[in-house]
Design a protein around this motif. Structure first.
Motif, PDB file in Angstrom:
ATOM      1  N   LYS A 384     -28.380-108.450 -29.839  1.00  0.00           N
ATOM      2  CA  LYS A 384     -27.959-107.416 -30.804  1.00  0.00           C
ATOM      3  C   LYS A 384     -26.531-106.963 -30.520  1.00  0.00           C
ATOM      4  O   LYS A 384     -25.731-106.718 -31.448  1.00  0.00           O
ATOM      5  N   ALA A 385     -26.187-106.913 -29.219  1.00  0.00           N
ATOM      6  CA  ALA A 385     -24.838-106.473 -28.842  1.00  0.00           C
ATOM      7  C   ALA A 385     -23.787-107.486 -29.246  1.00  0.00           C
ATOM      8  O   ALA A 385     -22.654-107.115 -29.625  1.00  0.00           O
ATOM      9  N   ILE A 392     -18.651-102.385 -29.824  1.00  0.00           N
ATOM     10  CA  ILE A 392     -18.922-101.999 -28.438  1.00  0.00           C
ATOM     11  C   ILE A 392     -17.621-101.946 -27.635  1.00  0.00           C
ATOM     12  O   ILE A 392     -17.398-101.031 -26.833  1.00  0.00           O
ATOM     13  N   LEU A 409     -24.418 -95.639 -26.861  1.00  0.00           N
ATOM     14  CA  LEU A 409     -25.225 -96.837 -27.090  1.00  0.00           C
ATOM     15  C   LEU A 409     -26.695 -96.501 -27.316  1.00  0.00           C
ATOM     16  O   LEU A 409     -27.381 -97.170 -28.104  1.00  0.00           O
ATOM     17  N   GLY A 412     -26.419 -92.737 -30.045  1.00  0.00           N
ATOM     18  CA  GLY A 412     -25.430 -92.619 -31.127  1.00  0.00           C
ATOM     19  C   GLY A 412     -24.540 -91.406 -30.995  1.00  0.00           C
ATOM     20  O   GLY A 412     -23.972 -90.930 -31.998  1.00  0.00           O
ATOM     21  N   GLN A 427     -20.646 -96.386 -37.672  1.00  0.00           N
ATOM     22  CA  GLN A 427     -21.546 -97.429 -37.154  1.00  0.00           C
ATOM     23  C   GLN A 427     -22.084 -97.054 -35.773  1.00  0.00           C
ATOM     24  O   GLN A 427     -23.247 -97.299 -35.437  1.00  0.00           O
ATOM     25  N   ALA A 428     -21.203 -96.431 -34.956  1.00  0.00           N
ATOM     26  CA  ALA A 428     -21.591 -96.069 -33.588  1.00  0.00           C
ATOM     27  C   ALA A 428     -22.724 -95.065 -33.581  1.00  0.00           C
ATOM     28  O   ALA A 428     -23.596 -95.073 -32.707  1.00  0.00           O
ATOM     29  N   LEU A 431     -26.240 -96.576 -33.518  1.00  0.00           N
ATOM     30  CA  LEU A 431     -26.705 -97.395 -32.375  1.00  0.00           C
ATOM     31  C   LEU A 431     -27.915 -96.738 -31.691  1.00  0.00           C
ATOM     32  O   LEU A 431     -27.962 -95.502 -31.546  1.00  0.00           O
TER      33      LEU A 431
END
Length: 744
Positions: A384-385, A392, A409, A412, A427-428, A431
């Motif tokens: 996924k990363a 990332i 991570l 979020g 997007q972050a 997570l």
């Protein structure tokens, strides 16, 4: 402030003794049914594993192993630990030795092992792979050691029924265990069959386990008794050694013993050789001319050289009957099951083993499944990363600490992180990696981003998912887990099973027919010191004058007869003539108390004669109390070695004379006070040997009969009494129960 507690002493003793007994039973003397090991064996093997004494590494000093075991796990003295180590290395005691010994570890003939400072040891490959494997997978419980500074396994994860394979013996308090060793291949076959069908009975399981398989070989001769022994867990197994016949020079043959009963291990081999020598000396096996022990590390070889024309079958039977070449092994299948001692049948042993294997497999695959699930979690996180690797990297570059990165991570959280693009921050915030995945991402190397590395990651993830599916299937399906255990057992059998050594059969009990002895005439000699012997009649005739002067009792007898020896305490001892040493004339002979229950300190011989003559005659008895009687000699023809020959008046009474009634026409009794009474033998009544008799002489107060003589009417008979000659024939003739004539 001290407090005195009043209690019943017997209750304290009872509780203390029960605690002590249970400690010996559970923690020292009896094996655990699960791994078949006593605590000292288990601790020694575990310590060897910890020390790294693997089968493919150099040996380590036994003293190091013993010291380490004692200091960490077994505080009961070094000798018990070293003795256990030595036995586990002896292939003549264990079906499958567990320790590889280097140096002098003793011999089958009873030689002890060298001191632990000289010997070395390491684990056998079999032990390492079958007894100690998977200890790192949390398959068994670990418990604190005696001082709670170390942890030791409660039981070893043994993957074969060791209690059957290697057997066990031990003495606890009020109970003992004695389990014979069995063949590894047969035991595994029985375990596989039982795992497949738990309804199998003990007798059905014996289709696989024929019986014990002793490392010394031999022959079990009571096959029909084995089902009952395995059903009850106790009984007696009869074992014979293996005897072969070899032809030698000049038509002679030799009996060669190539296998011995398991019970003959050690000093009993020397005893066997002595017993055979004894049979030769006692003329029970005169055909054996030489005995030699040629045993070596290659095996047992005891050679008995025979005379030409010897009866081989009779000698075989003689050895089985009279020596330990046929012996009994007592079976008592006692072990600790469920925390308490229990006598187990064959089925119960395999039932406990099966339950233990399923427990081991369950814990093993749960542990392995957990590891694969954790690995899958990490792999999925990395995959996924990779898909959001740019994001990332942006998070890493914009963060001031690892905590900021980790929080972003996993949850979020973007506070305090500088993003180049607003879309990146959005997007972050979405997570949601796990903590384990976040740690893996932070530790990931950039090299993992290479195409080939990514392919390997995807492939590894597929393999992990397959393993998880397999492990879950094993854990959730009984038949699948059973299949895994059976496959494991089959592999162990393939790698380590050996052919059976012990033969199982039915054999008839030995019936030893006594050989007909050649009957010869001998002369019995007994001197005044009680030494007895027999000589040839021709030897006696040549030395008659010297023999008569030196010996107190002399008579002719047949070699097949018995000798009757009467003593002053009213007993009669019988001795077989063949047991009396046959000697040269000048040889001393053997003390009579070596041949019968006669005691030179408590009794004195008053008469001796051959049974063949005694039973055909009548015997006259005279006692110190003055009683007389005649007894038929046929009453003494019994098969016992010692009997009561007459009844005495009281404890102070004793026998003065025993003789043949036809040896004289008159009986003369002499008292201690000097009275002599002569009367006809016809006045003495015949009585049973159990009777006291009748009064022969009337004695004064404190007087007693001191001697008695049988006198023939036509023969002159003189004795010396107080320095004077007394002619017994010329004494005044009296009546029985008279006072007699006084001689000063």
């Amino acid at each position: 402030m001290e407090e005195i507690i009043r209690t019943e002493y017997s209750e304290i003793m009872q509780k203390s003794y029960i605690d002590y007994a249970m400690s010996v039973i559970i923690a020292r003397a009896l094996p655990d049914v699960r791994d078949g090991l006593k605590p000292v064996q288990r601790r020694t093997l575990y310590d060897m594993l910890e020390l790294g004494t693997y089968f493919d590494r150099p040996y380590r000093k036994a003293a190091r192993i013993v010291g380490d075991t004692m200091g960490k796990y077994h505080p009961h003295g070094d000798s018990s630990i070293y003795d256990a180590l030595v036995v586990m290395a002896q292939d003549f005691k264990k079906g499958m030795p567990l320790v590889d010994g280097h140096g002098n570890f003793g011999s089958i003939e009873g030689d002890g092992a060298a001191a632990m400072r000289y010997t070395e040891a390491r684990l056998q490959k079999f032990t390492q792979e079958v007894y100690l494997k998977d200890l790192d997978k949390n398959v068994v419980n670990f418990v604190p050691n005696f001082d709670e500074t170390e942890k030791e396994p409660e039981v070893l994860p043994v993957r074969v029924p060791n209690i059957l394979v290697n057997g066990s013996d031990g003495i606890a308090v009020g109970m003992a265990t004695s389990i014979p060793p069995h063949n590894l291949g047969e035991v595994i076959d029985a375990a596989k069959a039982y795992i497949g069908n738990k309804d199998l009975t003990d007798r059905q399981l014996m289709k696989y386990i024929k019986g014990p398989d002793f490392p010394t070989g031999g022959i079990v001769v009571n096959k029909d008794d084995l089902p009952q022994i395995y059903e009850s867990g106790s009984g007696k197994i009869r074992i014979r050694g293996k005897v072969e016949v070899e032809k030698g020079k000049n038509g002679r043959q030799s009996l060669v013993i190539t296998e011995i009963p398991y019970t003959m291990i050690g000093a009993n081999i020397g005893k066997f050789l002595m017993d055979v020598a004894g049979l030769v000396e006692n003329r029970q096996a005169p055909e054996i001319v030489d005995i030699s022990n040629m045993s070596s590390k290659e095996g047992i070889r005891i050679v008995l050289e025979l005379k030409k024309g010897a009866d081989v079958e009779r000698l075989k039977n003689l050895l089985y009957k009279k020596t330990r070449l046929e012996d009994t092994f007592g079976v008592n299948m006692l072990a600790v099951a469920g925390g308490r001692p229990e006598t187990l049948s064959l089925k119960k042993v395999l039932d406990n083993f099966t339950d233990f294997q399923f427990e081991l497999a369950t814990r093993k695959y749960q542990q392995m499944l957990q590891k694969e699930l954790e690995k899958k979690e990490v792999q999925e996180g990395l995959i996924k990363a990779v898909d959001v690797i740019d994001l990332i990297i942006e998070i890493l570059r914009g963060s001031k600490s690892q905590k900021q990165v980790r929080d972003c991570l996993t949850m979020g959280v973007t506070d305090g992180i500088n993003f180049k693009h607003k879309s990146s921050e959005k997007q972050a915030k979405e997570l949601c990696f796990t903590q384990r995945q976040a740690t893996a991402i932070l530790e990931m190397r950039l090299a993992k981003l290479i195409g080939l590395e990514l392919d390997a990651l995807y492939k590894e993830n597929e393999e992990t998912i397959a393993k998880i599916a397999r492990y879950e299937n094993i854990l959730n399906d009984y038949d699948t887990m059973a299949g895994v255990i059976v496959d494991d057992l089959e592999q162990i059998k393939k790698n380590y099973a050996t052919p059976r050594k012990t033969v199982i059969e039915n054999a008839e009990a030995i019936v030893l027919a006594e050989p007909e002895e050649e009957e010869t005439e001998l002369v019995f000699l007994m001197d005044r010191f009680g030494y007895v012997r027999t000589v040839d009649t021709s030897v006696y005739d040549r030395n008659k004058e010297a023999a008569d002067a030196e010996n107190k009792y002399i008579f002719h007898c047949m070699s097949t007869d018995r000798v009757c020896v009467y003593t002053d305490n009213g007993m009669m001892h019988t001795i077989k003539v063949k047991d009396i040493p046959f000697t040269k004339f000048r040889d001393k002979g053997t003390p009579i108390d070596n041949l019968c229950n006669y005691s030179a300190d408590n009794e004195r011989v008053v008469f001796a004669g051959p049974m063949a003559e005694v039973k055909q005659k009548k015997l006259v008895f005279v006692t110190a109390s003055g009683n007389v009687k005649i007894v038929s000699g046929s009453e003494f023809d019994v098969n016992r070695k010692v009997i009561s020959a007459t009844k005495l008046a009281d404890d102070a009474d004793s026998v003065v004379l025993v003789g043949y009634a036809d040896a004289g026409d008159f009986l003369v009794i002499q008292s201690r006070d000097g009275y002599f009474l002569r009367f006809p033998m016809t006045e003495i009544p015949e009585k049973k040997k159990t009777a006291v008799g009748v009064r022969g002489i009337s004695l004064g107060k404190d007087d007693e009969a001191e001697a008695a003589y049988l006198v023939a009417g036509g023969n002159e008979m003189e004795i010396e009494y107080r320095g004077k000659k007394v002619s017994l024939n010329k004494l005044r003739l009296g009546k029985r129960d008279g006072k007699g004539t006084k001689k000063s």
